[in-house]
Design a protein around this motif. Structure first.
Motif, PDB file in Angstrom:
ATOM      1  N   THR A   1       0.849  -1.202   0.000  1.00  0.00           N
ATOM      2  CA  THR A   1       0.000   0.000   0.000  1.00  0.00           C
ATOM      3  C   THR A   1       0.885   1.252   0.000  1.00  0.00           C
ATOM      4  O   THR A   1       2.109   1.167   0.139  1.00  0.00           O
ATOM      5  N   LYS A   2       0.223   2.400  -0.067  1.00  0.00           N
ATOM      6  CA  LYS A   2       0.930   3.690  -0.056  1.00  0.00           C
ATOM      7  C   LYS A   2       1.771   3.842   1.210  1.00  0.00           C
ATOM      8  O   LYS A   2       2.861   4.407   1.191  1.00  0.00           O
ATOM      9  N   ASP A   3       1.231   3.352   2.339  1.00  0.00           N
ATOM     10  CA  ASP A   3       1.968   3.459   3.602  1.00  0.00           C
ATOM     11  C   ASP A   3       2.847   2.223   3.867  1.00  0.00           C
ATOM     12  O   ASP A   3       3.250   1.960   4.997  1.00  0.00           O
ATOM     13  N   GLY A   4       3.153   1.466   2.823  1.00  0.00           N
ATOM     14  CA  GLY A   4       4.169   0.417   2.925  1.00  0.00           C
ATOM     15  C   GLY A   4       3.740  -0.856   3.617  1.00  0.00           C
ATOM     16  O   GLY A   4       4.573  -1.648   4.064  1.00  0.00           O
ATOM     17  N   LYS A   5       2.436  -1.093   3.693  1.00  0.00           N
ATOM     18  CA  LYS A   5       1.937  -2.326   4.322  1.00  0.00           C
ATOM     19  C   LYS A   5       1.863  -3.428   3.262  1.00  0.00           C
ATOM     20  O   LYS A   5       1.350  -3.198   2.158  1.00  0.00           O
TER      21      LYS A   5
ATOM     22  N   ARG B   1      -1.292   0.739  -4.764  1.00  0.00           N
ATOM     23  CA  ARG B   1      -0.178   1.561  -4.251  1.00  0.00           C
ATOM     24  C   ARG B   1      -0.605   2.975  -3.854  1.00  0.00           C
ATOM     25  O   ARG B   1       0.153   3.706  -3.217  1.00  0.00           O
TER      26      ARG B   1
ATOM     27  N   LEU C   1      -3.979   4.063   1.416  1.00  0.00           N
ATOM     28  CA  LEU C   1      -3.480   3.771   2.767  1.00  0.00           C
ATOM     29  C   LEU C   1      -4.159   2.477   3.193  1.00  0.00           C
ATOM     30  O   LEU C   1      -5.308   2.216   2.799  1.00  0.00           O
TER      31      LEU C   1
ATOM     32  N   LYS D   1      -5.554   1.622   5.932  1.00  0.00           N
ATOM     33  CA  LYS D   1      -6.819   1.831   6.665  1.00  0.00           C
ATOM     34  C   LYS D   1      -7.995   2.044   5.702  1.00  0.00           C
ATOM     35  O   LYS D   1      -9.123   1.713   6.008  1.00  0.00           O
TER      36      LYS D   1
END
Ligand code: G3P
Ligand code: CA
Length: 248
Positions: A45-49, A69, A72, A74
């Motif tokens: 994801t955008k926040d690297g998850k 990508r 977020l 969440k």
């Protein structure tokens, strides 16, 4: 009567023929049907998850739109990953890879983690994935696969003990056994359409085992058995399980 050899049943995106692909529901039902292994796809994801989803966009499998990508986590986990089943299955969220691993640590199943880096290259996805496997004690219960063989080389550098399989489409590689051995890939993961007697013999010479996709017909399963492949990756793991168990 023909002599029968063991074959691994690998649930493709979980039990994706009957449940929403790459969801906890499809993974749990694959284990209920006694698959040996689960195949799943990971992206960032955008926040690297690290998250479990097949397409680079959420459009086909969920009620959302856009690139994985750009979300977020969440927001991504609010999407309904069972949307295409038209109410047959209740809401399913896109699992984080951590959620999957926490569960996988409790069940007797090997996981084939496909690093989905063929279209979008997710920086450090290999390291992030290995960190999660270490956290949940899963290093000995997994393998990596990818169409991006640079990702496999990177994964090998980070975690040499984890076996890797080179994914290949319908056209195959002429000297696949030589290629896999040269780069240290333990497995070759072709479409079943890429195989023939010559290709199988060449792989055998180099000691490379095969896990083959996507095997939903029993004629193909028989053919692959006769070639001595290690595993069949199927959307219908219960059908393969029953068929193979019927040999005993
Ligand atoms: O592991 C085999 C298979 O998953 C490769 O194709 O597109 O389903 O990820 P795909
Ligand atoms: Ca896959």
């Amino acid at each position: 009567m023909k002599e029968r050899k063991e074959m691994k049943v690998v649930a493709h995106r979980g039990y994706s023929g009957c449940y929403p692909e790459n969801t906890m529901l499809s993974f749990q039902n694959a284990v209920k049907q006694h698959c040996d292994e689960i195949e799943l796809d990971v992206q960032l994801t955008k926040d690297g998850k690290v998250v479990v989803i097949h397409d680079e966009k959420v459009d086909r499998t969920t009620d959302g739109t856009g690139n994985v990508r750009d979300f977020l986590f969440k927001d991504l986990e609010k999407l309904n990953a069972s949307n295409v089943w038209n109410g047959k299955h209740p809401f399913q969220h896109i699992p984080s890879f951590e959620e999957y691993c926490e569960w996988a640590a409790t069940v007797p199943v090997v996981t084939n983690i496909e690093l989905k880096t063929g279209i979008v290259y997710y920086e450090d996805i290999e390291q992030k994935t290995v960190d999660i496997l270490e956290k949940y004690g899963l290093m000995k219960k997994v393998m990596f696969s990818s169409f991006n063989h640079c990702s496999l080389i990177t994964a090998k550098r980070i975690a040499p003990s984890i076996p890797v399989g080179a994914l290949i489409g319908d056209t195959g590689i002429v000297n696949a056994g030589f290629y896999c051995e040269k780069y240290g890939f333990e497995y070759y993961h072709p479409s079943y359409k890429a195989l023939n007697d010559v290709a199988v013999a060449e792989l055998k010479v180099h000691g490379i085992e095969l896990n083959v996709w996507t095997v939903n017909g029993m004629a193909e399963l028989e053919m692959l058995h006769d070639w001595g492949v290690r595993g069949v990756i199927s959307n219908y793991p219960s059908v393969c399980r029953h068929y193979i168990d019927g040999w005993k």
